[in-house]
Design a protein around this motif. Structure first.
Motif, PDB file in Angstrom:
ATOM      1  N   THR A 136     -58.838 -77.441 -80.269  1.00 39.10           N
ATOM      2  CA  THR A 136     -60.139 -78.129 -79.673  1.00 39.10           C
ATOM      3  C   THR A 136     -60.083 -79.474 -79.821  1.00 39.10           C
ATOM      4  OG1 THR A 136     -60.935 -77.565 -82.072  1.00 39.10           O
ATOM      5  CG2 THR A 136     -61.374 -75.925 -80.171  1.00 39.10           C
ATOM      6  N   GLU A 137     -58.791 -79.948 -79.986  1.00 36.56           N
ATOM      7  CA  GLU A 137     -58.603 -81.545 -80.036  1.00 36.56           C
ATOM      8  C   GLU A 137     -59.208 -82.274 -81.417  1.00 36.56           C
ATOM      9  OE1 GLU A 137     -60.295 -82.808 -76.048  1.00 36.56           O
ATOM     10  OE2 GLU A 137     -58.210 -83.494 -75.628  1.00 36.56           O
ATOM     11  N   GLN A 138     -59.533 -81.536 -82.329  1.00 37.99           N
ATOM     12  CA  GLN A 138     -60.087 -82.057 -83.319  1.00 37.99           C
ATOM     13  C   GLN A 138     -58.866 -82.786 -84.089  1.00 37.99           C
ATOM     14  OE1 GLN A 138     -62.724 -79.438 -85.869  1.00 37.99           O
ATOM     15  NE2 GLN A 138     -62.588 -77.803 -84.422  1.00 37.99           N
ATOM     16  N   ASP A 140     -56.802 -84.672 -82.671  1.00 37.45           N
ATOM     17  CA  ASP A 140     -56.810 -85.795 -81.956  1.00 37.45           C
ATOM     18  C   ASP A 140     -57.811 -86.816 -82.369  1.00 37.45           C
ATOM     19  OD1 ASP A 140     -54.426 -85.723 -80.484  1.00 37.45           O
ATOM     20  OD2 ASP A 140     -55.203 -84.826 -78.768  1.00 37.45           O
ATOM     21  N   ALA A 141     -59.257 -85.938 -82.614  1.00 38.16           N
ATOM     22  CA  ALA A 141     -60.474 -86.964 -82.938  1.00 38.16           C
ATOM     23  C   ALA A 141     -60.241 -87.335 -84.476  1.00 38.16           C
ATOM     24  CB  ALA A 141     -61.600 -85.714 -82.871  1.00 38.16           C
ATOM     25  N   LEU A 142     -59.572 -86.648 -85.254  1.00 41.90           N
ATOM     26  CA  LEU A 142     -59.255 -87.029 -86.688  1.00 41.90           C
ATOM     27  C   LEU A 142     -58.563 -88.548 -86.567  1.00 41.90           C
ATOM     28  CD1 LEU A 142     -58.253 -84.103 -89.070  1.00 41.90           C
ATOM     29  CD2 LEU A 142     -59.964 -85.777 -89.271  1.00 41.90           C
ATOM     30  N   ARG A 143     -57.219 -88.314 -85.822  1.00 39.97           N
ATOM     31  CA  ARG A 143     -56.263 -89.650 -85.527  1.00 39.97           C
ATOM     32  C   ARG A 143     -57.269 -90.676 -84.925  1.00 39.97           C
ATOM     33  NH1 ARG A 143     -51.686 -88.146 -82.301  1.00 39.97           N
ATOM     34  NH2 ARG A 143     -51.069 -90.239 -82.981  1.00 39.97           N
ATOM     35  N   SER A 144     -58.018 -90.255 -83.689  1.00 35.59           N
ATOM     36  CA  SER A 144     -58.696 -91.379 -83.225  1.00 35.59           C
ATOM     37  C   SER A 144     -59.779 -92.064 -84.227  1.00 35.59           C
ATOM     38  CB  SER A 144     -59.645 -91.023 -81.964  1.00 35.59           C
ATOM     39  OG  SER A 144     -60.765 -90.316 -82.359  1.00 35.59           O
ATOM     40  N   LEU A 145     -60.287 -91.456 -85.465  1.00 40.26           N
ATOM     41  CA  LEU A 145     -61.077 -92.196 -86.295  1.00 40.26           C
ATOM     42  C   LEU A 145     -60.230 -92.485 -87.443  1.00 40.26           C
ATOM     43  CD1 LEU A 145     -63.689 -89.240 -86.271  1.00 40.26           C
ATOM     44  CD2 LEU A 145     -63.890 -91.542 -85.412  1.00 40.26           C
ATOM     45  N   THR A 147     -57.673 -91.375 -89.316  1.00 41.07           N
ATOM     46  CA  THR A 147     -57.414 -90.399 -90.214  1.00 41.07           C
ATOM     47  C   THR A 147     -56.164 -89.544 -90.078  1.00 41.07           C
ATOM     48  OG1 THR A 147     -59.762 -90.371 -90.621  1.00 41.07           O
ATOM     49  CG2 THR A 147     -58.601 -88.450 -91.626  1.00 41.07           C
TER      50      THR A 147
END
Lengths: 266, 258
Positions: A136-138, A140-145, A147
């Motif tokens: 669910t790309e979470q 990727d979302a972490l890395r984009s933030l 983290t």
């Protein structure tokens, strides 16, 4: 005129080729687990630890798995005690039953059965959670933030496993030794004989060996499950495959590590 | 603001795209269109520093203090510093399932603003939720699973705005939404440009939305850019492939895409 023959697939090497491919794939998986382990340990040593998240994971692994792990140890120890009591009482070795049960459960069965329960229950949970986050790309979302997913997700699970497993294993082993007693008592072994034999037979080094095993198993389960989750492919089917692969690999590696440690401690 | 030079991305032997050159001016909305599987999302992930290109450069202008950086050449540590300047709105929002709406939006604030009080963070979360058009009091305590698709995207946008980024990347912002929700998202993209002055890159295959919201449109196909220009120019393009994509016709040179 017939069409020119298209090049076919590369000829398979039969069973040897399949074995080679399996060995290569396994080495790749184990290698990436070792790399993830190293990365996790580096982050822990650098103090990148969330205490709250670690305690939540320790709670999930420890408290969540305790009933199942303890019950598994109780019933397996009871069955073992049944066979041992029959055999030992035939030759008048009743005073050794508690000793044998204590040593086998504390050194071997307790840590191993606990690890199998945790691998099935918590290993699958960790793999499924991380795999679902991947698809669910979470992640990727972490890395984009900004983290690091290893710091945010793997470190608390790893430390939680390390904290919970020794205690869980100790409590399950105690439940196992206690669970074997009613079976021995039903076969005529008195309380004094059984518990006296347990106390004589189980030393601090046996307990320590069991705790070291549990610690190692906790590390193996959390790292392998995390690695499998983080390396999930695409789609819902990939999540299912990751969970299965995680449980199978965790149990296999726990058995291999158990054999290695048994050789060392022996 | 963003300058892409000779960018290439290979996945194993497969060429996803190569030789891409693009320029996005500060405060501009650039939309990248193209058929499914042409590499739009991969390009966006390269811009976010999530995928590393095989070759080429992505220059990002971070202002007078930090100068110009090449995202493609940064290590992970430096990328993490630059990522706070780049917000990304994912196709399905990618909200963290185990965290509430408040915790999702506050997530980057806890990471980057450790000195701020809970009250300050709470006020900022409420401001952002209001900015993206969500009813604050009824939304802030909900879990992502309790939200509709449009609300999830708005929360995702609020989260990506939390650190006041200079660049916003949108991956298929209208997909899976009804026309009214999609139009509200379009309005949000424009309001981010007009009110916040953020530079936006939007990846989409919803042509009507793209033509409505973009300053520049680029079409990616066959591993390269086949058209770049203002929306009205793209809409009137003489290139048969662009025309087919714009009109959505089943007949034409793009029919064998899949």
């Amino acid at each position: 005129m017939s069409a020119p023959a298209r090049p076919g697939p590369v000829p398979a090497w039969g069973p040897i080729g399949a074995l080679g491919a399996a060995v290569t794939a396994s080495a790749e998986v184990v290698g990436s687990c070792v790399l993830l382990w190293g990365q996790t340990v580096r982050l822990v040593r650098a103090g990148r630890i969330s205490l709250g998240a670690t305690l939540r994971q320790a709670d999930a692994v420890g408290v969540g798995s305790l009933p199942m792990a303890a019950l598994t140890c109780v019933f397996t120890s009871a069955v073992l005690c049944l066979y041992v009591t029959d055999l030992f009482s035939r030759y008048g070795f009743n005073e050794f039953i508690g000793m044998l049960m204590g040593q086998v459960v504390v050194r071997e069965m307790g840590p191993l059965l606990t690890a199998i329960v945790v691998a099935s229950r918590e290993g699958s949970r960790i793999a499924a959670e991380l795999a679902a986050m991947k698809v669910t790309e979470q992640l990727d979302a972490l890395r984009s933030l900004a983290t690091d997913p290893v710091e945010y997700l793997v470190v608390p699970r790893y430390l939680g496993g390390l904290l919970a497993m020794p205690l869980l294993s100790l409590l399950s082993s105690m439940a196992g030794v206690a669970g074997a007693y009613p079976v021995a008592a039903a076969r005529g072994v008195s309380s004094d004989v059984y518990w006296g034999s347990v106390m004589r037979g189980v030393s601090v080094s046996h307990v320590g060996g069991g705790l070291v095993k549990a610690l190692l198993f906790g590390a193996i389960i959390t790292i392998v499950a995390s690695r499998t989750g983080l390396h999930t492919g695409f789609g819902a089917a990939a999540v299912g495959r990751s969970v299965t692969a995680s449980v199978v690999l965790c149990i296999l590696l726990v058995h291999i590590a158990d054999f290695g440690l048994a050789l060392v401690f022996a | 603001m963003i300058e892409i030079r000779d960018l290439a991305f290979h996945r194993g032997e497969q060429v996803i795209f190569e030789g891409l050159d693009l320029h996005v001016a500060e405060g501009e909305v650039l939309s990248v269109i193209g058929p499914s599987g042409c590499g739009k999302t991969t390009l966006l992930k390269c811009l976010a520093g999530l995928d590393r290109p095989s070759a080429g450069s992505i220059f990002l202008n971070l202002g007078e203090d930090d100068g110009r950086v090449d995202l493609a050449a940064l290590n992970e540590e430096r990328l993490n510093e630059v990522r706070r300047e780049i917000g990304m709105v994912f196709q399905y929002a990618a909200l963290f399932d185990s965290l509430s709406v408040r915790e999702n939006v506050a997530f980057p604030m806890y990471r980057f603003w450790p000195d701020r009080s809970e009250a300050e963070i709470d006020a900022e979360v409420r401001r952002l939720l209001a900015q993206v058009g969500l009813p604050v009091d009824t939304t802030i305590g909900k879990m992502p699973a309790e939200l509709s698709g449009g609300m999830r995207k708005r929360v995702g946008l609020a989260r990506s705005l939390a650190l006041q980024p200079r660049v916003l990347l949108y991956d298929e912002p209208s997909s899976g939404l009804d026309p009214i929700s999609a139009a509200s998202i379009d309005r949000l993209i424009l309001s981010m440009r007009d009110q916040v002055g953020v530079t936006s890159v939007v990846v989409s295959h919803h042509v009507a939305n793209v033509l409505r919201t973009s300053d520049t449109v680029a079409m990616l196909y066959g591993g390269g850019l086949i058209a770049v220009g203002p929306p009205d120019e793209i809409a009137e393009s003489a290139d048969e492939r662009v025309r087919q994509f714009i009109t959505g016709s089943a007949e034409g040179p793009l029919t064998d895409i899949d």
